[in-house]
Every structure is written in C-alpha cells, then in structure tokens.
Motif scaffolding. Sequence first.
Motif, mmCIF file in Angstrom:
data_model
loop_
_atom_site.group_PDB
_atom_site.id
_atom_site.type_symbol
_atom_site.label_atom_id
_atom_site.label_comp_id
_atom_site.label_asym_id
_atom_site.label_seq_id
_atom_site.Cartn_x
_atom_site.Cartn_y
_atom_site.Cartn_z
ATOM 1 N N LEU A 1 0.836 -1.202 0.000
ATOM 2 C CA LEU A 1 0.000 0.000 0.000
ATOM 3 C C LEU A 1 0.873 1.256 0.000
ATOM 4 O O LEU A 1 0.658 2.171 -0.804
ATOM 5 N N VAL A 2 1.885 1.255 0.856
ATOM 6 C CA VAL A 2 2.798 2.402 0.912
ATOM 7 C C VAL A 2 3.527 2.558 -0.415
ATOM 8 O O VAL A 2 3.677 3.662 -0.948
ATOM 9 N N PHE A 3 3.960 1.440 -0.969
ATOM 10 C CA PHE A 3 4.650 1.471 -2.261
ATOM 11 C C PHE A 3 3.775 2.115 -3.327
ATOM 12 O O PHE A 3 4.218 2.996 -4.068
ATOM 13 N N GLU A 4 2.515 1.682 -3.409
ATOM 14 C CA GLU A 4 1.616 2.224 -4.430
ATOM 15 C C GLU A 4 1.377 3.722 -4.215
ATOM 16 O O GLU A 4 1.311 4.485 -5.172
ATOM 17 N N LEU A 5 1.258 4.113 -2.939
ATOM 18 C CA LEU A 5 1.035 5.531 -2.666
ATOM 19 C C LEU A 5 2.259 6.367 -3.056
ATOM 20 O O LEU A 5 2.140 7.430 -3.649
ATOM 21 N N LEU A 6 3.445 5.856 -2.746
ATOM 22 C CA LEU A 6 4.667 6.608 -3.024
ATOM 23 C C LEU A 6 5.061 6.591 -4.496
ATOM 24 O O LEU A 6 5.585 7.554 -5.022
ATOM 25 N N LEU A 7 4.840 5.458 -5.164
ATOM 26 C CA LEU A 7 5.351 5.314 -6.520
ATOM 27 C C LEU A 7 4.299 5.491 -7.601
ATOM 28 O O LEU A 7 4.623 5.581 -8.766
ATOM 29 N N PHE A 8 3.048 5.520 -7.218
ATOM 30 C CA PHE A 8 2.015 5.668 -8.232
ATOM 31 C C PHE A 8 1.150 6.896 -7.961
ATOM 32 O O PHE A 8 1.030 7.783 -8.804
ATOM 33 N N VAL A 9 0.597 6.990 -6.770
ATOM 34 C CA VAL A 9 -0.304 8.106 -6.470
ATOM 35 C C VAL A 9 0.468 9.421 -6.375
ATOM 36 O O VAL A 9 0.105 10.404 -7.033
ATOM 37 N N ALA A 10 1.562 9.436 -5.609
ATOM 38 C CA ALA A 10 2.323 10.687 -5.440
ATOM 39 C C ALA A 10 2.882 11.218 -6.761
ATOM 40 O O ALA A 10 2.681 12.395 -7.072
ATOM 41 N N PRO A 11 3.562 10.394 -7.570
ATOM 42 C CA PRO A 11 4.055 10.932 -8.848
ATOM 43 C C PRO A 11 2.925 11.466 -9.710
ATOM 44 O O PRO A 11 3.079 12.476 -10.395
ATOM 45 N N PHE A 12 1.777 10.806 -9.620
ATOM 46 C CA PHE A 12 0.679 11.257 -10.448
ATOM 47 C C PHE A 12 0.133 12.612 -9.990
ATOM 48 O O PHE A 12 -0.205 13.456 -10.810
ATOM 49 N N LEU A 13 0.094 12.806 -8.673
ATOM 50 C CA LEU A 13 -0.364 14.106 -8.162
ATOM 51 C C LEU A 13 0.608 15.209 -8.571
ATOM 52 O O LEU A 13 0.191 16.326 -8.912
ATOM 53 N N ILE A 14 1.896 14.908 -8.560
ATOM 54 C CA ILE A 14 2.888 15.911 -8.979
ATOM 55 C C ILE A 14 2.720 16.229 -10.464
ATOM 56 O O ILE A 14 2.782 17.396 -10.873
ATOM 57 N N LEU A 15 2.468 15.188 -11.254
ATOM 58 C CA LEU A 15 2.211 15.388 -12.686
ATOM 59 C C LEU A 15 1.033 16.337 -12.883
ATOM 60 O O LEU A 15 1.078 17.276 -13.680
ATOM 61 N N LEU B 1 -6.828 -2.185 -1.961
ATOM 62 C CA LEU B 1 -5.540 -2.581 -2.513
ATOM 63 C C LEU B 1 -5.668 -3.148 -3.926
ATOM 64 O O LEU B 1 -4.914 -2.756 -4.823
ATOM 65 N N ALA B 2 -6.629 -4.048 -4.126
ATOM 66 C CA ALA B 2 -6.714 -4.744 -5.412
ATOM 67 C C ALA B 2 -6.812 -3.791 -6.609
ATOM 68 O O ALA B 2 -6.010 -3.893 -7.536
ATOM 69 N N PRO B 3 -7.750 -2.828 -6.611
ATOM 70 C CA PRO B 3 -7.790 -1.897 -7.752
ATOM 71 C C PRO B 3 -6.564 -1.005 -7.837
ATOM 72 O O PRO B 3 -6.079 -0.719 -8.929
ATOM 73 N N LEU B 4 -6.049 -0.592 -6.670
ATOM 74 C CA LEU B 4 -4.880 0.286 -6.655
ATOM 75 C C LEU B 4 -3.679 -0.395 -7.317
ATOM 76 O O LEU B 4 -2.895 0.232 -8.031
ATOM 77 N N VAL B 5 -3.553 -1.691 -7.096
ATOM 78 C CA VAL B 5 -2.439 -2.436 -7.677
ATOM 79 C C VAL B 5 -2.656 -2.639 -9.172
ATOM 80 O O VAL B 5 -1.726 -2.654 -9.960
ATOM 81 N N LEU B 6 -3.926 -2.762 -9.555
ATOM 82 C CA LEU B 6 -4.255 -3.097 -10.945
ATOM 83 C C LEU B 6 -4.183 -1.890 -11.888
ATOM 84 O O LEU B 6 -3.758 -2.017 -13.035
ATOM 85 N N VAL B 7 -4.609 -0.729 -11.388
ATOM 86 C CA VAL B 7 -4.749 0.446 -12.258
ATOM 87 C C VAL B 7 -3.473 0.821 -13.045
ATOM 88 O O VAL B 7 -3.565 1.130 -14.227
ATOM 89 N N LEU C 1 3.063 6.920 -17.250
ATOM 90 C CA LEU C 1 3.763 6.512 -16.024
ATOM 91 C C LEU C 1 5.219 6.957 -16.092
ATOM 92 O O LEU C 1 5.783 7.447 -15.112
ATOM 93 N N GLY C 2 5.829 6.769 -17.270
ATOM 94 C CA GLY C 2 7.223 7.152 -17.447
ATOM 95 C C GLY C 2 7.437 8.624 -17.182
ATOM 96 O O GLY C 2 8.360 9.018 -16.465
ATOM 97 N N ILE C 3 6.541 9.457 -17.741
ATOM 98 C CA ILE C 3 6.653 10.908 -17.537
ATOM 99 C C ILE C 3 6.512 11.252 -16.064
ATOM 100 O O ILE C 3 7.338 11.974 -15.495
ATOM 101 N N SER C 4 5.459 10.706 -15.430
ATOM 102 C CA SER C 4 5.203 11.109 -14.046
ATOM 103 C C SER C 4 6.350 10.650 -13.152
ATOM 104 O O SER C 4 6.767 11.365 -12.244
#
Lengths: 305, 267
Positions: A35-49, B101-107, B116-119
């Motif tokens: 969960l922390v990984f997804e927040l740091l590596l997916f949600v946070a970069p996206f918010l910055i974008l 968790l499940a959708p967050l991991v999948l998206v 993703l690369g840009i962000s």
Amino acid sequence: MSGHSSLPSPIARVWEPLRERSRSKRALLLMAPLLVFELLLFVAPFLILLRISFTSGSTDLRYAAGTWSLEGYAEVFSSGVLLDAILYSFKLGLIATAITVSIAVFYAYAIWRAEGAIKSALLFSVILPLLTTLVVKTYAFRPLLSPTGTVNDLLLSLNLISEPIQFVPGTIGVIVGQVYIVLPYAVLAIYSVLSTMDWGIVEAARDLGASRPRSVLEIVVPQAMPGIIVATVISFAWSVGAYAAPGLLASQRVPFAIEVEKRLLSNLQWEIATAYAVIMLLLMAASIGVLTVTLNRFGGEFEYA
Amino acid sequence: MHRETVENVAFRAGYLAILTFMLLPLAVVVATSFEASGQLLFPPENYSLVHYRAFFEETRWLSAFDNSLLVGAGTTVVATTLGVTAAFGHELDDGRTGQLLAPLVLVPLLIPPIILGISMRVYFVRAGLNASFLSIILAHTLWATPLVYFVMRSVFSRFDWQLLDAARDLGAGPIQSFVYAVLPNVKHGIFVGGLLAFIVSLQEFVMALFLSSHSTETIPVVAWTALRQSLDPMVSVVSTFLILISIIAIVAATVATNLEWLSKQLS
C-alpha cells in the motif's frame, strides 16, 4: 478460514475475537508495504504530474514551479497537431481492438477445443510472444512488411498484386504490430473464462441443430463475455497509449504517445506535456467506462435472447 | 456431412494461420541474426555467426545486458516480497484495506506506460534519483507486482487454511508457521510469480527509456535507440538471447506447475 471452533464454548467466546483481531492486525501489517509502495510510486508521482500541468511554461526552466496557470491546457486545445494525435490514437485503438478481440475469441476457442500437443503448441504460441520484449516483436515486422519484404515478395510472386504495397512504414503496419502486441493478453483473458465453461451446453445446442458458427455466437460468446470485456479494455487501453508500434512502424502521422514524448524530452515543454497526459487519461477513462457499460449491457441482452 | 468437413478444414486453417502469425515475427528475429550481410533479410541468404562475434566485442551491449540482469533481479526481489506479503495479508483478512488494494495495484497496468514514465521521471528528478538503477527497479516493480500479487492470490485461495490454524494451535509462531505450514505448499507459485516479475522487467522499455541514462540503460532501451537510427542486425542477436531466456522461463514455469495453469495466471 473458519476451521477452528473446536474449543469449549466459554473459552471460545473470549479467544475467538482476540484471535480474529490479531489476525486482521497482522493482515494489515502484511498489506501495508504494498500500500505504501503504491502511494509513493504511483499516487504521489501522479499528483505531482497533475500539479505541474497547472504551472506556466518558462523558457529557461522546464516549468515555473509555484505558479498556477492553464497555459498547458490552452495550448493542447488550440494545437491542431496535438488534437490530431489524440484523434489518431483513438482511431488506432478502436481498429486494433476490434481486430484483436475478434481474432482472440476465435483463437481462445481453438485452444479450448484442442487437446494434447496441439493445445500445448497453441498455448505456447501465446505465452512466448507475451514474454518477449515489445521492441523485438515489433521490429520483426519491418523485414516482413516493408515494400521489399517477405509478404510483398510473396504477393508479387503469386501475382496477387503488381506493385509492392507499403505496409511499413504506415498505418497498416502500426495496426498489425499493435494487434500482435495485445493479442496474447486478449487470448488468455478469454481463454481463462472459457476453460471453466461446460462444453456440454455447446454440444446440446449443436444436437438441437445449431451450426458451429451459430453455437459459438449464441452460446460461447455470451458465456465468455467477462473475458471478452477484459480483453477489450486491455486491448483498447494499450492500443490508444501505444508507443512501440507507432515508434518503429509509423510514417508521418503519429499518435499521442509519440507527441507527448517529443514535447517532454525534445522541446522540454513540461506544462504542455503533463496537461496533454492528464487530458488523455481523462478521455481514456471516460471511453473505457462507456465501453465497459456498453459491453455489459450487450452481454446481458445476449443472456436473455 | 460435407459442410462439417469444410467447416473443420476452415477452422483448422484459421487457427494455424494465427499460430503462424504469433510465431513468425520471432522466427524472423532469430533467422535474421544469422544473416551474413548487414541487411535484414528474411529468409536469410547467407548464414554466418559474424554478428554474434561482434556482440561479444561490443561493450555497450554487454553492459546493457548486465544492467538488465541487475534491474531484473532487483525488480524480482522487491515485487515478489511486496506481492507475496500483500496477497497473504489479503487472504488472512479481506477488510477495507484489501478492497482498496486490489484496484490500486491493478490500475497502473491500464495507464499508458508513457504517462507513467513521464510522471516518474518528474518525480525522480525531484527526489534526486533520476537515472539511477533504483528508479528503474521501482518503476518496473509497479508493473511486476500486480502479476505476482494476482498469481499469489489465486495460489493462496487454493491453500488449505486449516493447516495454518493447526500450526498455530500447536504452538508455532507467525513466522515459523508460515515457513513450515504455508511456504512448502505455495513455493511453486512464488517461483512462477518471481519469474514473471523478472521477465516483465527484462522486456519493459518505455519507462526505462524515460528513467535511464547512458550508464543504466537496459537491453530494450539500447535496442530501441539502435533501431530508431537504422536497422541493426545486432538487435536480432540480442533479441535471440531474449527469446531464448523467455523459452527457458516458460519451460521452468511449466515444470514447476503446468502450461495450462501458467496461461491462466497470465491473464
């Protein structure tokens, strides 16, 4: 998970909730790292974008930090090139998806019906390209589809055409390459649903006089609908955002992914590139939503037909 | 009776055509790596190993090979750890966190890798991690973890949880009971999950393109830049190695489980 109720009841009444609570705490602890990984590596970069897409451009810096502006969005909507690339992306996405899903239904059905060595060969032919890098797969279409390539040689020698056709570089080449890239995923998504299906139903339909194509259309396709929806969504999402196939096989017209890369890496227009990415994501989310709802309804109607 | 035969022939011809379509590009890649001239010809006219010799003399390719293995190994470790623990936790208790968790991991899988690369480029530039191996490993983990996670969820859902309860009742601690009761039953799944993570990392290139520098570029990135300039027969050589690695991986995964199971996990 409820295989522990052999304790005498008074003890169980105290022990069981305690045990459940420690179990759910432990479960939380186990899920926390991801969960922390997804927040740091997916949600946070996206918010910055998202934040950068609202800054104003600057000539010396990549973006003017701290400013608020709609310049990026205005530029996207006023630029014919950028809007054109979005349109082209969606066109590619729709065509590639339609072709991919129709082939995938057929191939998944063939795998489902096959047995022994043939089944293994068919499955292998899906898994091997899936595990091979995009760059490699796509570039192979150049010697195959170029005007002096294998396919043109073959068509010329069979006298089917008199002039070589330029599939590559060109839109036809991009579509072929893109279909090749997403087909394995689509086939597996549909196959995994089919493999849980009862062949007896199809047999019954055939016994009652349905032809093979009809039994497939009216029995197999509706049953496989969950897999078909997944296949459609994946094919569509990946084809609209395609980068490898257009990058190696396109001629003049380029889709969104190539344009956005150019804006970011060559022109260093960060606010435009990020605004463009945000708009594209919203459009994709909306169209995937529409696609899913439509297919769901389609699947539902089929069941009652 | 006659129509049935025609249908059967058409059906067989149809799936054999698709089979050819699936395997032909890979055959082209392997075949062109043996072509003596610098051109890409299929089928090749003169066979030779000249490009293979050149590969082992070219430092850029060799260091890209090392980079790919390093990134792949890193991704495998991180993605397998995250995926296995989270899937295990999710099976233990399917609470609100699990549903989130499940959708967050999948998206991330549905978002174009270019976005993703840009962000992530923007993000890692800010964090001072741009062009490091770590940034590429973390980006690949974002893609590899869903695979491990969903493979492991399906593996754990077939696991008999009474075994874990029994171990706990007999006095084993949480770690002890996992190692002795759970692990032996799911190790094949973990192996396949890890293998898939490795392969995903080995083949991914869009995010790597955005996040790598000259010293951290992986094989697909070098191949991509080489191909954008001209058709390079060296790419065929490298690709042949990559295809070989994929075949070995499929065989290994098939031995550990079976092809049918593997194919279902991949969807």
